[in-house]
Design a protein around this motif. Sequence first.
Motif, mmCIF file in Angstrom:
data_model
loop_
_atom_site.group_PDB
_atom_site.id
_atom_site.type_symbol
_atom_site.label_atom_id
_atom_site.label_comp_id
_atom_site.label_asym_id
_atom_site.label_seq_id
_atom_site.Cartn_x
_atom_site.Cartn_y
_atom_site.Cartn_z
ATOM 1 N N SER A 1 -7.588 -5.948 -14.657
ATOM 2 C CA SER A 1 -7.566 -5.050 -13.504
ATOM 3 C C SER A 1 -6.973 -3.715 -13.920
ATOM 4 O O SER A 1 -6.040 -3.659 -14.724
ATOM 5 N N LEU A 2 -7.520 -2.647 -13.366
ATOM 6 C CA LEU A 2 -6.917 -1.327 -13.451
ATOM 7 C C LEU A 2 -6.282 -1.047 -12.096
ATOM 8 O O LEU A 2 -6.981 -1.021 -11.084
ATOM 9 N N LEU A 3 -4.964 -0.850 -12.073
ATOM 10 C CA LEU A 3 -4.234 -0.644 -10.830
ATOM 11 C C LEU A 3 -3.584 0.726 -10.852
ATOM 12 O O LEU A 3 -2.996 1.132 -11.869
ATOM 13 N N GLY A 4 -3.694 1.456 -9.739
ATOM 14 C CA GLY A 4 -3.056 2.756 -9.634
ATOM 15 C C GLY A 4 -1.622 2.686 -10.108
ATOM 16 O O GLY A 4 -0.853 1.794 -9.729
ATOM 17 N N VAL B 1 -5.993 2.794 -5.526
ATOM 18 C CA VAL B 1 -7.283 2.501 -6.162
ATOM 19 C C VAL B 1 -7.115 1.368 -7.171
ATOM 20 O O VAL B 1 -6.152 1.331 -7.942
ATOM 21 N N GLN B 2 -8.046 0.436 -7.136
ATOM 22 C CA GLN B 2 -8.054 -0.687 -8.062
ATOM 23 C C GLN B 2 -9.472 -0.898 -8.594
ATOM 24 O O GLN B 2 -10.453 -0.670 -7.884
ATOM 25 N N VAL C 1 -11.825 -0.984 -5.358
ATOM 26 C CA VAL C 1 -11.013 -1.105 -4.151
ATOM 27 C C VAL C 1 -10.334 0.240 -3.885
ATOM 28 O O VAL C 1 -9.794 0.868 -4.803
ATOM 29 N N GLY C 2 -10.368 0.685 -2.629
ATOM 30 C CA GLY C 2 -9.605 1.856 -2.213
ATOM 31 C C GLY C 2 -10.179 3.189 -2.622
ATOM 32 O O GLY C 2 -9.484 4.210 -2.525
ATOM 33 N N PRO D 1 0.822 -1.215 0.000
ATOM 34 C CA PRO D 1 0.000 0.000 0.000
ATOM 35 C C PRO D 1 0.850 1.256 0.000
ATOM 36 O O PRO D 1 1.899 1.327 0.627
ATOM 37 N N SER D 2 0.377 2.261 -0.724
ATOM 38 C CA SER D 2 1.051 3.546 -0.796
ATOM 39 C C SER D 2 0.466 4.503 0.234
ATOM 40 O O SER D 2 -0.697 4.384 0.632
ATOM 41 N N SER D 3 1.264 5.488 0.641
ATOM 42 C CA SER D 3 0.761 6.535 1.515
ATOM 43 C C SER D 3 -0.129 7.513 0.756
ATOM 44 O O SER D 3 -0.815 8.337 1.371
#
Length: 225
Positions: A24-27, A16-17, A208-209, A8-10
Amino acid sequence: MPTNARTPSSYPPLNVQVHTPRLSLLGATDELLEQLVPVVRKGVVTEPPWPFDDPMSLYKDSPDREWSWLRGIWAGRAKVSDSFWRLYFVVVVDGKPVGMQDLIGINFSRLGTVETFSWLSPETRGLGLGKEMRQAVLHLAFDGLGARQADSASFVDNHASNRVSQAVGYLPNGTDWDTRRGEAAEIQRWKLTRERWLKLRRGDIELVGVADCLPVLGIQSPPDR
């Protein structure tokens, strides 16, 4: 790259996913961007009809192409306000990054409208992924962020992009002009309202997120669904 292996990022937008049965689309973290560099270096588009308007780093010669592409994403990630933001996602299929899908908000807090931008590696085109990734990012826009309308535009001879817009439910919204590689060319504009999207929405897309990302984008509360 397994989606559950990400650290996880700060910075919430990078967490966001969006997941569909196919992709999948991933940040777009720097780690994922590095995995896409070989695709960009090889060339996303090498012959007409040119799909991107000016300016566009993907038209440059390597290695300036990769450097400009990375600098553009880094600069875009940092330019976030109530009047403008751009979320960058890496498209991942079977654990492999194959392209990008962006979601852009201009005066989103007042207008509730978004635009999209995307590209895929040449070898993954024609498989229906363009439609799938557009549906994924639209689900994020409407269901996750509460958008009122999604807009899109493509050069009239970019048949693949225009077919995707039609296939996911956009309606024609006039024409305009822009330049590509210094030459004027006509653009077809498209729009998809929230009301129309609700009739077409899919039930198999997972977000997600998103809640943690809303304050970063100036969205004060989760949207009513």
